[in-house]
Write a protein that holds these residues in place. Structure first.
Motif, PDB file in Angstrom:
ATOM      1  N   ALA A 190      65.752  21.775  33.370  1.00 30.87           N
ATOM      2  CA  ALA A 190      66.775  22.774  33.075  1.00 30.87           C
ATOM      3  C   ALA A 190      68.136  22.242  33.505  1.00 30.87           C
ATOM      4  CB  ALA A 190      66.471  24.078  33.808  1.00 30.87           C
ATOM      5  N   LYS A 191      69.170  22.618  32.749  1.00 29.85           N
ATOM      6  CA  LYS A 191      70.553  22.208  33.061  1.00 29.85           C
ATOM      7  C   LYS A 191      71.463  23.408  32.977  1.00 29.85           C
ATOM      8  CE  LYS A 191      70.758  17.603  31.006  1.00 29.85           C
ATOM      9  NZ  LYS A 191      71.508  16.691  30.119  1.00 29.85           N
ATOM     10  N   THR A 192      72.418  23.451  33.896  1.00 34.68           N
ATOM     11  CA  THR A 192      73.477  24.448  33.768  1.00 34.68           C
ATOM     12  C   THR A 192      74.792  23.811  34.179  1.00 34.68           C
ATOM     13  OG1 THR A 192      74.120  26.735  34.267  1.00 34.68           O
ATOM     14  CG2 THR A 192      73.438  25.403  36.134  1.00 34.68           C
ATOM     15  N   THR A 193      75.889  24.392  33.748  1.00 34.88           N
ATOM     16  CA  THR A 193      77.189  24.072  34.309  1.00 34.88           C
ATOM     17  C   THR A 193      77.560  25.315  35.096  1.00 34.88           C
ATOM     18  OG1 THR A 193      77.694  22.792  32.332  1.00 34.88           O
ATOM     19  CG2 THR A 193      79.547  23.333  33.788  1.00 34.88           C
ATOM     20  N   GLY A 194      77.279  25.267  36.411  1.00 31.45           N
ATOM     21  CA  GLY A 194      77.437  26.503  37.163  1.00 31.45           C
ATOM     22  C   GLY A 194      77.560  26.257  38.645  1.00 31.45           C
ATOM     23  N   LYS A 195      77.422  27.342  39.391  1.00 29.03           N
ATOM     24  CA  LYS A 195      77.675  27.307  40.823  1.00 29.03           C
ATOM     25  C   LYS A 195      76.404  27.250  41.644  1.00 29.03           C
ATOM     26  CE  LYS A 195      82.032  29.702  40.797  1.00 29.03           C
ATOM     27  NZ  LYS A 195      82.857  30.609  41.586  1.00 29.03           N
ATOM     28  N   THR A 196      75.265  27.219  41.004  1.00 27.48           N
ATOM     29  CA  THR A 196      74.030  27.199  41.773  1.00 27.48           C
ATOM     30  C   THR A 196      72.967  26.432  40.991  1.00 27.48           C
ATOM     31  OG1 THR A 196      72.412  28.583  42.913  1.00 27.48           O
ATOM     32  CG2 THR A 196      73.278  29.435  40.869  1.00 27.48           C
ATOM     33  N   GLY A 197      72.000  25.910  41.722  1.00 29.51           N
ATOM     34  CA  GLY A 197      71.001  25.039  41.130  1.00 29.51           C
ATOM     35  C   GLY A 197      70.026  25.757  40.218  1.00 29.51           C
ATOM     36  N   VAL A 198      69.282  24.984  39.453  1.00 26.23           N
ATOM     37  CA  VAL A 198      68.347  25.539  38.485  1.00 26.23           C
ATOM     38  C   VAL A 198      66.906  25.136  38.777  1.00 26.23           C
ATOM     39  CG1 VAL A 198      69.951  25.980  36.602  1.00 26.23           C
ATOM     40  CG2 VAL A 198      69.039  23.672  36.922  1.00 26.23           C
ATOM     41  N   GLU A 199      66.585  24.948  40.067  1.00 25.57           N
ATOM     42  CA  GLU A 199      65.191  24.649  40.430  1.00 25.57           C
ATOM     43  C   GLU A 199      64.258  25.747  39.939  1.00 25.57           C
ATOM     44  OE1 GLU A 199      67.837  24.760  42.497  1.00 25.57           O
ATOM     45  OE2 GLU A 199      67.129  24.279  44.519  1.00 25.57           O
ATOM     46  N   MET A 200      64.676  27.002  40.156  1.00 21.54           N
ATOM     47  CA  MET A 200      63.773  28.106  39.821  1.00 21.54           C
ATOM     48  C   MET A 200      63.578  28.206  38.303  1.00 21.54           C
ATOM     49  SD  MET A 200      62.779  28.835  42.744  1.00 21.54           S
ATOM     50  CE  MET A 200      61.505  29.874  42.053  1.00 21.54           C
ATOM     51  N   GLU A 201      64.606  27.872  37.547  1.00 24.00           N
ATOM     52  CA  GLU A 201      64.455  27.877  36.096  1.00 24.00           C
ATOM     53  C   GLU A 201      63.449  26.800  35.673  1.00 24.00           C
ATOM     54  OE1 GLU A 201      67.235  28.457  37.669  1.00 24.00           O
ATOM     55  OE2 GLU A 201      67.984  30.300  36.757  1.00 24.00           O
ATOM     56  N   ALA A 202      63.545  25.620  36.280  1.00 18.54           N
ATOM     57  CA  ALA A 202      62.615  24.544  35.928  1.00 18.54           C
ATOM     58  C   ALA A 202      61.184  24.916  36.327  1.00 18.54           C
ATOM     59  CB  ALA A 202      63.046  23.235  36.600  1.00 18.54           C
ATOM     60  N   LEU A 203      61.036  25.463  37.533  1.00 19.19           N
ATOM     61  CA  LEU A 203      59.698  25.836  38.005  1.00 19.19           C
ATOM     62  C   LEU A 203      59.127  27.002  37.190  1.00 19.19           C
ATOM     63  CD1 LEU A 203      60.420  25.517  41.811  1.00 19.19           C
ATOM     64  CD2 LEU A 203      58.505  24.384  40.651  1.00 19.19           C
ATOM     65  N   THR A 204      59.979  27.956  36.841  1.00 22.47           N
ATOM     66  CA  THR A 204      59.496  29.101  36.061  1.00 22.47           C
ATOM     67  C   THR A 204      59.113  28.645  34.651  1.00 22.47           C
ATOM     68  OG1 THR A 204      60.869  30.600  37.352  1.00 22.47           O
ATOM     69  CG2 THR A 204      60.107  31.414  35.228  1.00 22.47           C
ATOM     70  N   GLY A 205      59.931  27.790  34.056  1.00 22.59           N
ATOM     71  CA  GLY A 205      59.595  27.274  32.725  1.00 22.59           C
ATOM     72  C   GLY A 205      58.260  26.537  32.734  1.00 22.59           C
ATOM     73  N   ALA A 206      58.059  25.670  33.743  1.00 21.73           N
ATOM     74  CA  ALA A 206      56.792  24.933  33.831  1.00 21.73           C
ATOM     75  C   ALA A 206      55.622  25.889  34.045  1.00 21.73           C
ATOM     76  CB  ALA A 206      56.863  23.899  34.958  1.00 21.73           C
ATOM     77  N   SER A 207      55.827  26.895  34.885  1.00 20.52           N
ATOM     78  CA  SER A 207      54.739  27.832  35.180  1.00 20.52           C
ATOM     79  C   SER A 207      54.367  28.669  33.968  1.00 20.52           C
ATOM     80  CB  SER A 207      55.150  28.778  36.318  1.00 20.52           C
ATOM     81  OG  SER A 207      55.258  28.078  37.530  1.00 20.52           O
ATOM     82  N   VAL A 208      55.362  29.179  33.256  1.00 22.62           N
ATOM     83  CA  VAL A 208      55.062  30.011  32.090  1.00 22.62           C
ATOM     84  C   VAL A 208      54.393  29.169  30.989  1.00 22.62           C
ATOM     85  CG1 VAL A 208      56.046  31.459  30.272  1.00 22.62           C
ATOM     86  CG2 VAL A 208      56.825  31.721  32.627  1.00 22.62           C
ATOM     87  N   ALA A 209      54.830  27.939  30.827  1.00 21.91           N
ATOM     88  CA  ALA A 209      54.152  27.066  29.863  1.00 21.91           C
ATOM     89  C   ALA A 209      52.699  26.849  30.276  1.00 21.91           C
ATOM     90  CB  ALA A 209      54.884  25.723  29.757  1.00 21.91           C
ATOM     91  N   ALA A 210      52.466  26.627  31.571  1.00 20.05           N
ATOM     92  CA  ALA A 210      51.098  26.406  32.063  1.00 20.05           C
ATOM     93  C   ALA A 210      50.242  27.658  31.878  1.00 20.05           C
ATOM     94  CB  ALA A 210      51.140  25.984  33.534  1.00 20.05           C
ATOM     95  N   LEU A 211      50.818  28.814  32.192  1.00 19.37           N
ATOM     96  CA  LEU A 211      50.071  30.063  32.000  1.00 19.37           C
ATOM     97  C   LEU A 211      49.746  30.274  30.522  1.00 19.37           C
ATOM     98  CD1 LEU A 211      52.122  32.389  34.404  1.00 19.37           C
ATOM     99  CD2 LEU A 211      49.708  31.771  34.693  1.00 19.37           C
ATOM    100  N   THR A 212      50.638  29.872  29.654  1.00 15.00           N
ATOM    101  CA  THR A 212      50.382  30.013  28.215  1.00 15.00           C
ATOM    102  C   THR A 212      49.262  29.079  27.763  1.00 15.00           C
ATOM    103  OG1 THR A 212      52.651  30.723  27.863  1.00 15.00           O
ATOM    104  CG2 THR A 212      51.469  29.901  25.930  1.00 15.00           C
TER     105      THR A 212
END
Lengths: 159, 159, 159, 159, 159, 159
Positions: free
Chosen positions: F106-128
């Motif tokens: 995951a990538k953003t241009t912002g003020k905070t990191g996107v670890e949770m977006e990357a982890l959530t994306g991986a988890s939802v793909a795995a659950l699917t």
């Protein structure tokens, strides 16, 4: 195949993929889309007269609000759309010849265009018109859902 | 005005209102809707050949999934729709003469019909086709968004 | 402590927990809640006259639709609420003495009550009134958000 | 009517409309809102003592989290609110004289204020307190939902 | 290939498809899933002692609520999951040997199982534990996300 | 306790709290996370052969899209995550030794990191993946859900 004619959301290994916009510049981007909703005479009769005394008022108000709220849900609905803040969503509906014409204009200050927001806003408003009138005419048809214009990105578009 | 020709979502004081379905019976209700997506030659060329080697595969798969997920969001998008469980949402897409035809069938065991779910599913799938192909053809037009048939409620419908 | 006076959402180990309603019977359950929105003279002046020519029309229509849609989001907003289908959500707004009174009635055929849906619908409608009028009066205050009555469950309630 | 006293969300043709903020400057904007939740003696008794051994702990924690998550849903709930990133949402709850006072402060670096985020956060937290305690006191009343202060925009506000 | 070993979500033409459950019977269906979250010594040290004085309390409460709310979003997250009402979602977290074990049990009275709700609830709770503790240990690993048991459908399962 | 080892989401009074990022600088932030999905021989057999003729194609496509869409829902799922625009979400799945490895960047241009977006994306793909294959193997286990790397913030991380 030349760069211009590639499907941007299909990557080299033929898989669906979001476009990386991190390198794009932040500009004001505007898009306007349209949808036309064709109703029968019975529905049109209910819209007759000025908005104040016809059913047109609450039906169109509901559709406008649904369209604005729908535009804000675009990135949740369209799988490869980027979530982005919106500066404005505006929906107008006019009615003539048994046809409601919905126009939706979306604006953002961001790195990617808002065509999908405009198209989604127009579509949800049109679907709401269907829902509000379906008891009288279940045969209502939505057509001409299309982009009218966009500006602010690498290439402008005019229908 | 007779009961049959009233707009069900506008109450006596001309305000938008959800229909009360608490007195309706629980039955299996089915609805099928359609949307047509007209693309230019450049997009059609990318869909040429069998699905396995053309871009059609991932583009259509993405649209199908978006449509199924969109149908599940119907009551969040259409202001006066009832939230209800769904037994099935099925989307098919065929392609001929530069036109993708999306068909969405929704089923519920409930107290109210699923026309809006079918129409929303077809619309979101069509919008996703637009999104996937807009880099090649921003002039893609969605038309003929309409209910094909519904059954299971007080009155069936056939387009 | 007697069963009646326990906090239903706090379990024996002092943790938040959803109530298990699998053993409850399916009945028609109704709840009505209220919220009052107090505005200043400048806002009230804009609502003056009949709804057709005052600003009251679009402001109240927007609040009503927001309240209906908000009620449908209750189980997403209130952590321990059960997601359930809704048979009806109805919102009325009356205006007198600089006070808009919002009433929201929710109905379900289900295993658990819909107080939270009624309260959430009333609250979101009230918040929307604030949003629509805040440019004229940022000091608008929402009060008397409370349950008026509920029926259909183990114990009815009347305020 | 002067510019200052116009309802910003009603356009010239008396229709609901989102404000276009594309021309506004990006600044840090802060808003704080409050809600008061009045409970009966039976609920208050459960909150008695220090947070560690009373029911107050899990009840308030749940309300705080619900309020933070609710604030993030503001633009999905309030029809004409702009979707925007949030830098912070903070919720505090204090309890005295049978009244829980919820305060919610929201911050953004953006083009429009966050009053609605603060008010929505406070309201959802208050509704969650109701939900957590309604088995003991269904007559709980939420009042004084109002903006306390905002800053960072064209005009600051202090209640 | 025999019926038992077919992927239920891939139809005859190799496309993703929701299973039609309209013919299934409505029964109480229960599923329990687990996830394990392995933290480093620094995080474990913060959880040391009784819940009342350690950081474990608010961290676990937050994860539990996130898991419950996540389970309610399952049909929005997993493309081919059916939206359905839930009778109960329960999450427990225990901690030993630097490992938090999350268990989520979901119940519905419906036509299809709730494995995905249980797994999604456990996963979101585990991800929330990661989020709450990542400042101390970004290397936290979630493992053993799996179904423990389900019952109430055509075939029960026990891990 | 030193600043480095504090749980960022627990405030001084031991309550869950969102981090205030208003003072952080806007940079391009990237995070990559992984999840491993272990299937039995019967599922693996269905994935055998090239993607074009195996079940792997639609199963993986569905998981990829679910993961991308799930990453976009991160701030709705994880209570104390900041809502932020995303520049890109990319998911890849490889399969070997009965194990599907999902990677999400995951990538953003912002003020905070996107670890949770990357982890959530991986988890939802795995659950699917689980959901798509559970009819053949309900014992599928998801493991090694973890952050691989992040960059762009105050401190980079490499697993």
């Amino acid at each position: 195949m030349s760069e211009e004619t590639k499907l941007s959301h299909i990557d080299a290994s033929n898989r669906a993929s979001m476009v990386d916009v991190s390198g794009k510049s932040t500009t004001i981007r505007i898009a306007t889309a349209e949808a036309q909703v064709r109703v029968n005479e019975a529905v049109a009769a209910q819209f007759d007269g000025t908005e104040l005394v016809s059913k047109k008022g609450p039906v169109f108000q509901t559709a406008i609000l649904a369209g604005v709220m729908g535009a804000k849900q675009t990135s949740s609905l369209i799988p490869l759309c980027h979530p982005l803040p919106l500066d404005s969503v505006k929906i107008d509906i006019t009615f003539a010849d048994r046809t409601a014409t919905v126009r939706c204009t979306a604006k953002t200050t961001g790195k990617t265009g808002v065509e999908m927001e405009a198209l989604t806003g127009a579509s949800v408003a049109a679907l709401t018109l269907y829902d509000m009138c379906k008891a009288v005419d279940p045969g209502i048809t939505i057509s001409q859902v299309r982009l009218l214009e966009k500006s602010g990105g690498k290439s402008d578009y005019q229908a």
